[in-house]
Design a protein around this motif. Structure first.
Motif, PDB file in Angstrom:
ATOM      1  N   ALA A 287      24.316  -0.485   8.649  1.00 38.57           N
ATOM      2  CA  ALA A 287      23.199  -1.276   9.153  1.00 38.57           C
ATOM      3  C   ALA A 287      22.400  -0.513  10.204  1.00 38.57           C
ATOM      4  O   ALA A 287      22.853   0.492  10.765  1.00 38.57           O
ATOM      5  CB  ALA A 287      23.711  -2.588   9.738  1.00 38.57           C
ATOM      6  N   ASP A 288      21.195  -1.017  10.456  1.00 38.47           N
ATOM      7  CA  ASP A 288      20.328  -0.566  11.536  1.00 38.47           C
ATOM      8  C   ASP A 288      19.837   0.868  11.343  1.00 38.47           C
ATOM      9  O   ASP A 288      19.971   1.723  12.226  1.00 38.47           O
ATOM     10  CB  ASP A 288      21.035  -0.692  12.890  1.00 38.47           C
ATOM     11  N   GLY A 289      19.243   1.120  10.189  1.00 39.90           N
ATOM     12  CA  GLY A 289      18.674   2.431   9.936  1.00 39.90           C
ATOM     13  C   GLY A 289      17.723   2.411   8.755  1.00 39.90           C
ATOM     14  O   GLY A 289      17.649   1.450   7.994  1.00 39.90           O
ATOM     15  N   PHE A 290      16.989   3.512   8.624  1.00 37.41           N
ATOM     16  CA  PHE A 290      16.039   3.700   7.529  1.00 37.41           C
ATOM     17  C   PHE A 290      16.634   4.683   6.518  1.00 37.41           C
ATOM     18  O   PHE A 290      17.187   5.716   6.907  1.00 37.41           O
ATOM     19  CB  PHE A 290      14.710   4.240   8.058  1.00 37.41           C
ATOM     20  N   TYR A 291      16.484   4.365   5.225  1.00 37.22           N
ATOM     21  CA  TYR A 291      17.068   5.187   4.175  1.00 37.22           C
ATOM     22  C   TYR A 291      16.109   5.259   2.988  1.00 37.22           C
ATOM     23  O   TYR A 291      15.417   4.294   2.666  1.00 37.22           O
ATOM     24  CB  TYR A 291      18.392   4.606   3.680  1.00 37.22           C
ATOM     25  N   THR A 292      16.120   6.409   2.309  1.00 35.48           N
ATOM     26  CA  THR A 292      15.431   6.563   1.036  1.00 35.48           C
ATOM     27  C   THR A 292      16.467   6.607  -0.081  1.00 35.48           C
ATOM     28  O   THR A 292      17.404   7.414  -0.029  1.00 35.48           O
ATOM     29  CB  THR A 292      14.585   7.845   1.006  1.00 35.48           C
ATOM     30  N   ILE A 293      16.321   5.736  -1.060  1.00 30.43           N
ATOM     31  CA  ILE A 293      17.196   5.726  -2.228  1.00 30.43           C
ATOM     32  C   ILE A 293      16.449   6.430  -3.353  1.00 30.43           C
ATOM     33  O   ILE A 293      15.440   5.927  -3.853  1.00 30.43           O
ATOM     34  CB  ILE A 293      17.572   4.295  -2.638  1.00 30.43           C
TER      35      ILE A 293
ATOM     36  N   ALA B 274      23.823   9.593  -2.942  1.00 35.19           N
ATOM     37  CA  ALA B 274      23.880   8.700  -1.785  1.00 35.19           C
ATOM     38  C   ALA B 274      22.480   8.541  -1.204  1.00 35.19           C
ATOM     39  O   ALA B 274      21.627   9.431  -1.355  1.00 35.19           O
ATOM     40  CB  ALA B 274      24.830   9.261  -0.720  1.00 35.19           C
ATOM     41  N   PRO B 275      22.203   7.424  -0.540  1.00 36.85           N
ATOM     42  CA  PRO B 275      20.912   7.255   0.134  1.00 36.85           C
ATOM     43  C   PRO B 275      20.727   8.309   1.223  1.00 36.85           C
ATOM     44  O   PRO B 275      21.689   8.714   1.887  1.00 36.85           O
ATOM     45  CB  PRO B 275      20.999   5.851   0.730  1.00 36.85           C
ATOM     46  N   GLN B 276      19.491   8.734   1.392  1.00 37.91           N
ATOM     47  CA  GLN B 276      19.179   9.743   2.400  1.00 37.91           C
ATOM     48  C   GLN B 276      18.690   9.071   3.673  1.00 37.91           C
ATOM     49  O   GLN B 276      17.655   8.404   3.673  1.00 37.91           O
ATOM     50  CB  GLN B 276      18.100  10.691   1.881  1.00 37.91           C
ATOM     51  N   PRO B 277      19.423   9.209   4.795  1.00 37.52           N
ATOM     52  CA  PRO B 277      18.946   8.593   6.044  1.00 37.52           C
ATOM     53  C   PRO B 277      17.688   9.280   6.558  1.00 37.52           C
ATOM     54  O   PRO B 277      17.506  10.485   6.372  1.00 37.52           O
ATOM     55  CB  PRO B 277      20.127   8.784   7.003  1.00 37.52           C
ATOM     56  N   TRP B 278      16.835   8.506   7.186  1.00 38.96           N
ATOM     57  CA  TRP B 278      15.604   9.028   7.783  1.00 38.96           C
ATOM     58  C   TRP B 278      15.717   8.905   9.296  1.00 38.96           C
ATOM     59  O   TRP B 278      16.075   7.842   9.821  1.00 38.96           O
ATOM     60  CB  TRP B 278      14.392   8.254   7.281  1.00 38.96           C
ATOM     61  N   THR B 279      15.435   9.978   9.992  1.00 37.78           N
ATOM     62  CA  THR B 279      15.576  10.004  11.442  1.00 37.78           C
ATOM     63  C   THR B 279      14.356   9.380  12.100  1.00 37.78           C
ATOM     64  O   THR B 279      13.217   9.827  11.893  1.00 37.78           O
ATOM     65  CB  THR B 279      15.755  11.440  11.951  1.00 37.78           C
TER      66      THR B 279
END
Length: 565
Positions: free
Chosen positions: A544-550, A556-561
């Motif tokens: 939870a509490d984050g941005f991701y590109t699927i 796996a989803p790629q987290p966005w900083t």
């Protein structure tokens, strides 16, 4: 909605006897139970709904100084497009101006801080006669383009990056017509390199500017080469369209076109809501009673879609003048037959909760989002008199209806601090400062744009998080890079949220960017994507509490900083 631009006729009032109201309520409950889409009752161990989020008015301090307005041709307009025009992850704004120039604003808000916007003057985007806009990546280059709705047709602007645009109608051989354009939607058919575009028109105007009849609508498909557009196909009859939405309503993989229509001016008994069957390679055709489609006349103005009932199909909320409807399928995918569940769910909102409470409301832009991140979807309904209709509320408060654990909704705009008593039109709920809380921008007619920052359970000095959240983006190779037409499933415990990724609907307003999901008290969620061609991706667990590109095919989803404040 019967706008002041058309011939006058008697208005309907909702002054029903108490006994009749009680009968209707009981009947609605019985019918809903029989049809299997009644209110959901969660057990005592189920999640609880949270209090309304708090909002702070920041339009002036944010530098958002813009006003939409004009004469009768602009009364039914007033939209906003939300897009990331410089690919920095922050949602930017393109605001319609009506008789005044439209305006592009870059989002310079610090992460988690007060909202800040910078105007970006440019002759290409500062056009006049703009009444709405929708963001879309038409050519699949990863840079968002704009479909700009004007008093005289739709024009396409190609994104160049860096918040720069160029006219693209000629390059794409696009003919957006010359009508008073008030609706738009888009979908990719099969493997087409370009999306199919639907253009909704309002009234025909004679050379003197006087009103005539409702105009026909247009369906614009790619040509045989797939590199440009063919001549538009007329969708007739037209009944003064005010919203359109391509949607896979039966989960068949085909996206049909729903059209919400205002009253038909020359023959009020003729016009109704419409559903067009759009099969690749075939001419469009209207669904009829023989297909199970039931006539509905509500002076329709906006469309919002979400799977509220949990049956896997999109339910639709339709705004109108004192007759807004929440509709669910009554027989699954077999027929496009819908029943109204709005009274049962508490979303009819026929009168203002504040202001001229004894007069009926005029509702425009609907949008489903989880505003307080409790895992229960909420509903925004903007409101405002068309111009000076005495039979309808002049002070018509915009609604924020917060979803409850039992599937109903309760009014929370007053507690949230979102009070708008002017002529509300288009809007968007978007996380502008990337703190996981959805902020609100609202366009008014003949008064300044409003902007509220969501501070959760905090206040203007310090925002406080509420429930957990996700910001998701979908990506697939090929022309439909943003996976328009996909279905997103988010599972937390035994509860599953389902959202169809679409372009269109609302009221002259659209968003393309992070898809917001509220998670309540959960620290993780399982996420799965059904891609536009029907391919089902794997369940993937995301914190939870984050941005991701699927990305389609990725392990796996790629987290966005998130940028530092």
């Amino acid at each position: 909605m019967s706008a002041a631009v058309g011939p006058s006729r008697p208005r309907r009032r909702l002054a029903l006897p108490v006994a009749l109201v009680a009968f209707v309520l009981v009947a609605a409950v019985i019918v809903a139970a029989l049809l299997g889409f009644g209110v959901v009752h969660l057990g005592p161990s189920g999640p609880a709904a949270m209090a309304p989020a708090h909002f702070v008015d920041e339009a002036a301090s944010a530098g958002l100084r813009h006003q939409y307005g004009g004469d009768f041709a602009t009364f039914v307009g007033g939209g906003v497009a939300v897009l990331d025009c410089n690919t920095d992850g922050r949602p930017d704004l393109y605001l319609a101006g009506g008789d005044a120039p439209a305006a592009l604003y870059r989002n310079d808000s610090p992460t988690g801080g007060a909202l800040r916007f910078t105007a970006l003057p440019d002759p290409v985007t500062d056009a006049t006669s703009v009444i709405g806009a929708y963001p879309i990546d038409i050519d699949g280059d990863g840079i968002t383009d704009l479909a700009v709705l004007r008093v005289a047709g739709v024009t396409l602007l190609r994104g160049l990056g860096g918040c720069k645009f160029e006219p693209a109608d000629a390059a794409w051989s696009f003919d957006g017509g010359t009508g008073l354009t008030t609706a738009f939607s888009a979908a990719w058919e099969g493997n087409a390199a370009l999306p199919t575009l639907a253009v909704g028109n309002y009234l025909k105007l004679d050379p003197s500017g006087k009103t005539q009849d409702c105009a026909d609508n247009l369906l614009v498909r790619p040509n045989a080469s797939g590199t440009a557009y063919a001549a538009p196909v007329t969708l007739s009859p037209g009944f003064c369209a005010l919203s359109m939405l391509f949607s896979d309503w039966d989960r068949s993989g085909r996206r049909d076109l729903r059209v919400s229509n205002d009253a038909q001016y020359y023959d009020p008994k003729l016009g109704s809501e419409q559903l067009w069957r759009i099969t690749p390679g075939e001419a469009p055709r209207l669904y009829t009673a023989a297909d199970g489609w039931m006539p509905l006349q509500i002076e329709g103005m906006g469309i919002a879609s979400y799977d509220l009932t949990g049956d896997g199909y999109p339910d639709v909320f339709l705004t109108s003048q004192a007759a807004s409807r929440l509709q669910a399928l009554t027989s699954g995918a077999a027929h496009p037959t819908y029943g109204d569940i709005g009274l049962l769910r508490g979303v009819n909102s026929a009168h203002p909760f504040m202001g001229d409470t004894k007069l009926p409301s005029t509702a425009w832009h609907p949008e489903f989002q989880d505003i307080n991140n409790d895992g229960f979807i909420d509903l925004l309904i903007t409101k405002g008199n068309v111009s000076a209709m005495p039979d309808f509320a002049q002070k018509d408060a915009t609604d924020l209806l917060f979803g409850q654990a039992d599937g109903t909704f309760v009014e929370g705009a007053g507690d949230a601090g979102v009070v708008n008593l002017t002529k509300g039109r288009g809007a968007a709920l978007v996380d502008f400062n990337l703190d996981g809380l959805l902020d609100l921008v609202l366009v008014n007619h003949d008064s300044p744009v409003r902007l509220w920052r969501n501070v959760g359970s905090g206040d203007a000095t310090s925002s406080k998080a509420m429930g957990g959240w996700l910001g998701l983006a979908l990506s697939e190779p090929g022309p439909n890079r943003d996976a328009i037409g996909a279905w997103l499933e988010i599972k937390v415990g035994d509860q599953t949220q389902r959202r169809e990724v679409t372009i269109g609907g609302g009221h002259l307003s659209g968003e393309l960017g992070w898809i917001h999901v509220g998670l309540g008290t959960a620290h993780t969620a399982d996420v799965r994507v059904e891609w536009p061609d029907g391919t089902l991706g794997p369940w993937q667990t995301i914190a939870a509490d984050g941005f991701y590109t699927i990305t389609r095919g990725a392990s796996a989803p790629q987290p966005w900083t998130v940028p530092s404040p």
